[in-house]
Design a protein around this motif. Structure first.
Motif, PDB file in Angstrom:
ATOM      1  N   SER A 155       0.860  -1.194   0.000  1.00 51.81           N
ATOM      2  CA  SER A 155       0.000   0.000   0.000  1.00 51.81           C
ATOM      3  C   SER A 155       0.884   1.228   0.000  1.00 51.81           C
ATOM      4  CB  SER A 155      -0.920   0.026   1.226  1.00 51.81           C
ATOM      5  OG  SER A 155      -0.222   0.484   2.374  1.00 51.81           O
ATOM      6  N   LEU A 156       0.265   2.373  -0.182  1.00 55.03           N
ATOM      7  CA  LEU A 156       0.985   3.644  -0.084  1.00 55.03           C
ATOM      8  C   LEU A 156       0.855   4.133   1.350  1.00 55.03           C
ATOM      9  CD1 LEU A 156      -0.246   5.298  -3.418  1.00 55.03           C
ATOM     10  CD2 LEU A 156       1.993   4.247  -2.976  1.00 55.03           C
ATOM     11  N   LEU A 157       1.746   3.673   2.193  1.00 58.33           N
ATOM     12  CA  LEU A 157       1.689   4.033   3.607  1.00 58.33           C
ATOM     13  C   LEU A 157       1.751   5.552   3.802  1.00 58.33           C
ATOM     14  CD1 LEU A 157       4.042   1.263   5.011  1.00 58.33           C
ATOM     15  CD2 LEU A 157       1.577   1.439   5.373  1.00 58.33           C
ATOM     16  N   PRO A 158       1.016   6.069   4.820  1.00 55.08           N
ATOM     17  CA  PRO A 158       0.364   5.365   5.919  1.00 55.08           C
ATOM     18  C   PRO A 158      -1.051   4.845   5.626  1.00 55.08           C
ATOM     19  CG  PRO A 158       0.158   7.709   6.273  1.00 55.08           C
ATOM     20  CD  PRO A 158       0.996   7.537   5.025  1.00 55.08           C
ATOM     21  N   ALA A 159      -1.482   4.859   4.382  1.00 53.87           N
ATOM     22  CA  ALA A 159      -2.794   4.292   4.053  1.00 53.87           C
ATOM     23  C   ALA A 159      -2.724   2.768   4.073  1.00 53.87           C
ATOM     24  CB  ALA A 159      -3.242   4.772   2.674  1.00 53.87           C
ATOM     25  N   TYR A 160      -3.755   2.151   4.575  1.00 52.66           N
ATOM     26  CA  TYR A 160      -3.934   0.702   4.575  1.00 52.66           C
ATOM     27  C   TYR A 160      -2.806  -0.056   5.270  1.00 52.66           C
ATOM     28  CZ  TYR A 160      -7.858   1.742   1.602  1.00 52.66           C
ATOM     29  OH  TYR A 160      -9.046   2.263   1.131  1.00 52.66           O
TER      30      TYR A 160
ATOM     31  N   TRP B 251      -8.729  -4.424   0.932  1.00 52.31           N
ATOM     32  CA  TRP B 251      -9.497  -3.269   1.404  1.00 52.31           C
ATOM     33  C   TRP B 251      -9.421  -2.087   0.444  1.00 52.31           C
ATOM     34  CZ3 TRP B 251     -13.229  -3.965   4.549  1.00 52.31           C
ATOM     35  CH2 TRP B 251     -13.166  -4.956   5.532  1.00 52.31           C
ATOM     36  N   ALA B 252      -8.302  -1.925  -0.243  1.00 48.23           N
ATOM     37  CA  ALA B 252      -8.208  -0.837  -1.226  1.00 48.23           C
ATOM     38  C   ALA B 252      -9.223  -1.034  -2.349  1.00 48.23           C
ATOM     39  CB  ALA B 252      -6.793  -0.768  -1.803  1.00 48.23           C
ATOM     40  N   VAL B 253      -9.378  -2.275  -2.817  1.00 47.90           N
ATOM     41  CA  VAL B 253     -10.342  -2.548  -3.882  1.00 47.90           C
ATOM     42  C   VAL B 253     -11.766  -2.474  -3.344  1.00 47.90           C
ATOM     43  CG1 VAL B 253     -11.095  -4.217  -5.616  1.00 47.90           C
ATOM     44  CG2 VAL B 253      -8.655  -3.954  -5.128  1.00 47.90           C
ATOM     45  N   ILE B 254     -12.007  -3.058  -2.175  1.00 52.14           N
ATOM     46  CA  ILE B 254     -13.341  -3.014  -1.564  1.00 52.14           C
ATOM     47  C   ILE B 254     -13.816  -1.576  -1.398  1.00 52.14           C
ATOM     48  CG2 ILE B 254     -14.594  -3.424   0.603  1.00 52.14           C
ATOM     49  CD1 ILE B 254     -12.931  -6.014   0.897  1.00 52.14           C
ATOM     50  N   ASN B 255     -12.900  -0.697  -1.017  1.00 48.24           N
ATOM     51  CA  ASN B 255     -13.267   0.707  -0.773  1.00 48.24           C
ATOM     52  C   ASN B 255     -13.315   1.549  -2.047  1.00 48.24           C
ATOM     53  OD1 ASN B 255     -13.512   0.209   1.958  1.00 48.24           O
ATOM     54  ND2 ASN B 255     -11.422   0.856   2.435  1.00 48.24           N
TER      55      ASN B 255
ATOM     56  N   ILE C  63      -3.962   8.226   7.644  1.00 49.83           N
ATOM     57  CA  ILE C  63      -3.768   6.890   8.192  1.00 49.83           C
ATOM     58  C   ILE C  63      -5.074   6.107   8.081  1.00 49.83           C
ATOM     59  CG2 ILE C  63      -3.292   5.561  10.283  1.00 49.83           C
ATOM     60  CD1 ILE C  63      -1.524   7.883  11.217  1.00 49.83           C
ATOM     61  N   THR C  64      -5.036   4.968   7.390  1.00 48.31           N
ATOM     62  CA  THR C  64      -6.174   4.054   7.329  1.00 48.31           C
ATOM     63  C   THR C  64      -5.666   2.648   7.627  1.00 48.31           C
ATOM     64  OG1 THR C  64      -5.879   3.808   4.923  1.00 48.31           O
ATOM     65  CG2 THR C  64      -7.513   5.419   5.673  1.00 48.31           C
ATOM     66  N   HIS C  65      -6.605   1.769   7.926  1.00 47.03           N
ATOM     67  CA  HIS C  65      -6.214   0.427   8.351  1.00 47.03           C
ATOM     68  C   HIS C  65      -6.837  -0.634   7.461  1.00 47.03           C
ATOM     69  CE1 HIS C  65      -4.205   1.913  11.968  1.00 47.03           C
ATOM     70  NE2 HIS C  65      -5.200   2.789  12.049  1.00 47.03           N
ATOM     71  N   ALA C  66      -6.140  -1.750   7.353  1.00 46.14           N
ATOM     72  CA  ALA C  66      -6.565  -2.871   6.504  1.00 46.14           C
ATOM     73  C   ALA C  66      -6.463  -4.158   7.305  1.00 46.14           C
ATOM     74  CB  ALA C  66      -5.693  -2.942   5.253  1.00 46.14           C
ATOM     75  N   PRO C  67      -7.408  -4.378   8.224  1.00 49.62           N
ATOM     76  CA  PRO C  67      -7.312  -5.545   9.096  1.00 49.62           C
ATOM     77  C   PRO C  67      -7.511  -6.857   8.339  1.00 49.62           C
ATOM     78  CG  PRO C  67      -9.437  -4.468   9.362  1.00 49.62           C
ATOM     79  CD  PRO C  67      -8.603  -3.565   8.498  1.00 49.62           C
TER      80      PRO C  67
END
Length: 306
Positions: free
Chosen positions: A108-113, A121-125, A200-204
């Motif tokens: 991912s392109l941190l701090p995203a995901y 999660w990137a595709v889902i969103n 900042i986003t999270h991808a659990p």
């Protein structure tokens, strides 16, 4: 530099191979222990172990990363740098061992995901772009100082599997660039909270409950959900009291005259489900207890009625 590589799945193999082909000295590979798989429950090796064995690289497969025997083995290789790609969370005793530190390649392109499932999660969103980042490991997961990153577009119809394959190639190249820069001392570290315009986003980790389709959502949201979980672990619905996985589909913005989750089919060529504001026509499916197949194959063997 003496490098220890840590990784497990196919995604990591591309990076390991890129480092080997670039001429870096991989003194050992750390990967997951062999696991029982398939009907016969035969022990299955990780993709990284298979590659390492084929290329005569020493392999370590610790069950516990804090085990003193493993730590002593790791230390005996006198690595200057450790490289982590799609592996487990490391204890401080491991990632703080080499003189030049431990770097990670993250999809991912941190701090995203930040987290275990950034591609899904990137595709889902419904994101339009994602990428790969290299950074130095710190105490909290995916929070270390960035070294390099590179973005790629996400197509409107790309599945998580397709994005995975693109990032696997892009990431391997970025990792070689990163290791070379560290070897030459030609890089800068950027704290993630100093990345301009970033959030900042999270991808659990994805669990089964995350895969259940909510047909009451807008059709584009349902469509993104399906492609974001394809091919694994796959979005599903309950159809005729059985789990019905959907790997690919088409969408239509035509207003349905049915309630969400109700379906239409000619019994031969199409099966579509109503959403809040459109239709999802399934293309590639798997009914519980059956193999994966096209919707036409499924309808040939399944008597359907509304």
């Amino acid at each position: 530099m003496r490098i220890i590589f840590m990784g497990t799945p196919d995604f990591a193999v591309a990076s390991l191979d890129a480092l080997v082909q670039a001429g870096f000295e991989i003194v050992a590979v750390v990967t997951a222990p062999d696991k029982p798989a398939g009907r016969g429950q035969k022990l299955s090796e990780s993709a990284v172990k298979k590659y390492a064995t084929d290329h005569d690289l020493p392999v370590l497969q610790p069950v516990r990363l804090k085990d003193q025997t493993f730590l002593d083995q790791l230390r005996s290789y006198k690595a200057d740098l450790q490289v982590v790609v799609a592996f487990r969370m490391l204890p401080v005793a491991v990632w703080d061992m080499p003189a030049k530190g431990t770097i990670n390649l993250h999809a991912s392109l941190l701090p995203a995901y930040r987290g275990a499932a950034p591609i899904n999660w990137a595709v889902i969103n419904g994101e339009k772009q994602t990428g790969v980042s290299t950074f130095f490991l710190q105490h909290e997961i995916d929070t270390g100082n960035l070294i390099f990153s590179e973005s790629i577009p996400i197509g409107d119809n790309d599945t998580a599997g397709e994005v995975h394959d693109k990032l696997m190639v892009t990431g391997a190249k970025l990792l070689v660039k990163t290791v070379r820069a560290i070897e030459e001392g030609n890089y800068t570290e950027t704290p993630q909270d100093e990345i301009s315009g970033s959030t900042i986003t999270h991808a659990p980790k994805i669990f089964k409950e995350d895969c259940l389709i909510n047909w009451s959502c807008p059709v584009h949201q349902v469509y993104n959900h399906i492609r974001g979980l394809s091919p694994y672990p796959a979005a599903y619905t309950i159809f005729k009291d059985k789990t019905f996985k959907i790997f690919s589909a088409d969408l239509s913005a035509e207003k349905p005259e049915k309630q969400p989750s109700e379906f239409l089919s000619d019994g031969k060529t199409f099966l579509k489900f109503a959403c809040q504001d459109g239709w999802i026509s399934v293309k590639d499916v798997q009914l519980e207890g059956k193999k994966r197949m096209s919707v036409e194959e499924f309808l040939r063997g399944f008597r359907i009625s509304e």
